[in-house]
Design a protein around this motif. Sequence first.
Motif, PDB file in Angstrom:
ATOM      1  N   THR A  17      -7.310   4.089   1.497  1.00  0.00           N
ATOM      2  CA  THR A  17      -6.989   2.730   1.067  1.00  0.00           C
ATOM      3  C   THR A  17      -5.662   2.276   1.668  1.00  0.00           C
ATOM      4  O   THR A  17      -5.513   1.118   2.054  1.00  0.00           O
ATOM      5  CB  THR A  17      -6.908   2.616  -0.470  1.00  0.00           C
ATOM      6  N   LEU A  18      -4.715   3.221   1.767  1.00  0.00           N
ATOM      7  CA  LEU A  18      -3.415   2.881   2.339  1.00  0.00           C
ATOM      8  C   LEU A  18      -3.576   2.437   3.795  1.00  0.00           C
ATOM      9  O   LEU A  18      -3.016   1.427   4.227  1.00  0.00           O
ATOM     10  CB  LEU A  18      -2.480   4.092   2.255  1.00  0.00           C
ATOM     11  N   GLU A  19      -4.394   3.184   4.512  1.00  0.00           N
ATOM     12  CA  GLU A  19      -4.655   2.864   5.914  1.00  0.00           C
ATOM     13  C   GLU A  19      -5.278   1.474   6.044  1.00  0.00           C
ATOM     14  O   GLU A  19      -4.889   0.670   6.876  1.00  0.00           O
ATOM     15  CB  GLU A  19      -5.615   3.899   6.494  1.00  0.00           C
ATOM     16  N   GLN A  20      -6.256   1.241   5.176  1.00  0.00           N
ATOM     17  CA  GLN A  20      -6.926  -0.064   5.171  1.00  0.00           C
ATOM     18  C   GLN A  20      -5.908  -1.166   4.909  1.00  0.00           C
ATOM     19  O   GLN A  20      -5.909  -2.203   5.544  1.00  0.00           O
ATOM     20  CB  GLN A  20      -7.982  -0.108   4.067  1.00  0.00           C
ATOM     21  N   ARG A  21      -5.053  -0.917   3.926  1.00  0.00           N
ATOM     22  CA  ARG A  21      -4.025  -1.859   3.528  1.00  0.00           C
ATOM     23  C   ARG A  21      -3.101  -2.201   4.704  1.00  0.00           C
ATOM     24  O   ARG A  21      -2.781  -3.348   4.987  1.00  0.00           O
ATOM     25  CB  ARG A  21      -3.192  -1.254   2.401  1.00  0.00           C
ATOM     26  N   MET A  22      -2.688  -1.128   5.417  1.00  0.00           N
ATOM     27  CA  MET A  22      -1.741  -1.298   6.509  1.00  0.00           C
ATOM     28  C   MET A  22      -2.361  -2.017   7.697  1.00  0.00           C
ATOM     29  O   MET A  22      -1.659  -2.511   8.574  1.00  0.00           O
ATOM     30  CB  MET A  22      -1.190   0.064   6.966  1.00  0.00           C
ATOM     31  N   THR A  52      -4.085  -4.701   7.353  1.00  0.00           N
ATOM     32  CA  THR A  52      -4.084  -6.137   7.073  1.00  0.00           C
ATOM     33  C   THR A  52      -2.669  -6.671   7.268  1.00  0.00           C
ATOM     34  O   THR A  52      -1.703  -5.900   7.264  1.00  0.00           O
ATOM     35  CB  THR A  52      -4.522  -6.416   5.617  1.00  0.00           C
ATOM     36  N   THR A 111      -0.987  -8.324   5.170  1.00  0.00           N
ATOM     37  CA  THR A 111      -0.282  -8.453   3.883  1.00  0.00           C
ATOM     38  C   THR A 111       1.044  -7.681   3.800  1.00  0.00           C
ATOM     39  O   THR A 111       2.081  -8.301   3.520  1.00  0.00           O
ATOM     40  CB  THR A 111      -1.198  -8.031   2.721  1.00  0.00           C
ATOM     41  N   PRO A 112       1.065  -6.359   4.041  1.00  0.00           N
ATOM     42  CA  PRO A 112       2.341  -5.647   3.854  1.00  0.00           C
ATOM     43  C   PRO A 112       3.443  -6.162   4.771  1.00  0.00           C
ATOM     44  O   PRO A 112       4.607  -6.235   4.347  1.00  0.00           O
ATOM     45  CB  PRO A 112       1.996  -4.191   4.169  1.00  0.00           C
TER      46      PRO A 112
END
Lengths: 282, 295
Positions: free
Chosen positions: A13-18, A20, A22-23
């Motif tokens: 999930t962290l990888e997916q998040r990064m 995008t 957004t962060p």
Amino acid sequence: MSKPTGLAYFWYTLEQRMATPTPYLTMFGLSLWIFTYWLLCEGLEFWRFGKIPGPVTVLTDWFARDPFQGISIFKEEYYIHIWSSCRRIAIAFCIATGVGVPLGLFMGWSKAFRDYTFPILEVLRPIPPLAWVPLAILMFSGFETPVIFLATLASLFVTTLNTMLGVDSIDEEYFRAAGCLGSSKWQIFTNVVVPGALPFIFTGLQISVGVAWFSLVAAEMVSGDYGLGYLIVDSFMNNVTVPMVIGMLTLGLVGWGTSVMVRQVGRQLMQWQVKELAQQDR
Amino acid sequence: MTDAGPANMAASEGIDFGAGQSRMELKNVSKGYGEEWEFDQVLGNLSLEVEAGMLTVVVGPSGCGKSTLVNLIAGFETPDTGTILLDGSEVTGPGKERMVVFQETALMPWQTTYENIVFGPKLRGDYQGGNLEAEAVKLIEKVGLADFKDKYPLQLSGGMQRRAELARALINEPRIMIMDEPFRGLDAMSRELMQEFFLKIFEENRRTQIFVTSEIDEAIFLADRLVVLSNKPAEVRTVIDIDLPRPRDFKMMSSPEAYRYKSEAMEILHEEAMKSFSDSASASGFMEVYAKTGD
């Protein structure tokens, strides 16, 4: 591929998040904000902003083993303030939810009950928590109870009203369907009214936990011995501005945390809605 | 839906298929809304017989009070005058013997397909047909939702929602089913599929049905008997018996009989729709133009 579990899932999930934007947008926004704050207070010492402790001063003190102005993450006192406020919020929020949700559900469900109670609610609701302070001090002894009372009061109104509106928002068709299927009045209450109002209830609870913080701090400023609100006003009185800002920022962070917690509980209880949103994303 | 055998036999041998089915009768029913000085008479003296084991389709110009009719039959509202009888006993409130399938989906969004379907029998605790869970699963498979048993309604497509709703009604073994424009809002393809599916289920055991719609093609394709309502205040304007063979097929819709039924019904509907159109003053200008070009 099967769904990864535990730590693997976290990394996934962290990888997916990064992946995008957004962060990065968040980081950029944050740094821009801190930079402006620094520029005004420390870089340029622009006008009266020079009197306000800037980010460097605040952060140095906040994370110092031996802070100049008495408050940092290494001081026990800091945690006593946080704990006092959190405990009060927890108590106030639980009382407000425990009373407000059933009250709102019944007000939405029963016309007669609403007729009895709604006018009283509407009269009491606009009175700001600060106006209740003298009464609270007269009614309750000590520091603790009046503060909790004020925080409860404010969030109670929000919770009740939102819950009631939640019941109002339920589509008539569901009541009809349930009636058609032969549900009793009480079965309609538990199977239609309660789940149907949940989305509104949780919107209400998120607002109510915020409102509880507002009035808690206001109350702590007037009457209290510990707590973040007390820390802020006490620091101001003693002319130590850094703990004041630390208190404010801590308040913001803790408040955000509580609101996230409420949102997560809501998500768990309303899987049917989360899945809908997930589908819309696709 | 369990006694498919005798019903099919009955259909093929042309005997009375109403045996064992329920019959509904509406006698001089009227209903209106609003204060005395702005009273809106929606149904005026409507009498209608819904024969046992028949699929009665009610059509009418839009806004003529079809939904009001459904609400009265379902028992959500009471008529101002007149009586509604199901097998001779008066309808006084909603009940499981008269199941409504609603216009918009009324599946509980917070319950899965399975939970929705067992909702009624579970609450009442009166399920007679043996194992409720097994029966529900069977029904879910029958409506083609086996893979969606544990999904929430919002995860289903429009057509799936309608099928789930049909199953939710059927499991209660109602004496009469009331379909209130159930396929409205579906795209043409799903709509056609749903009509076929609906007919298949109906033809299995010929449970008495009232089907309300504003689509004339749908009405003729489904109906044993077509009831055409007048403009508001609604009364029964005409009853047309649709003698198309069963099981029905979409090809029949292009047959000369189907065409004749359609034009007969359309003529009346058009007349009624025009009445309501000319009632509104703003439309009078258009009416004149229309009258000229119509000649």
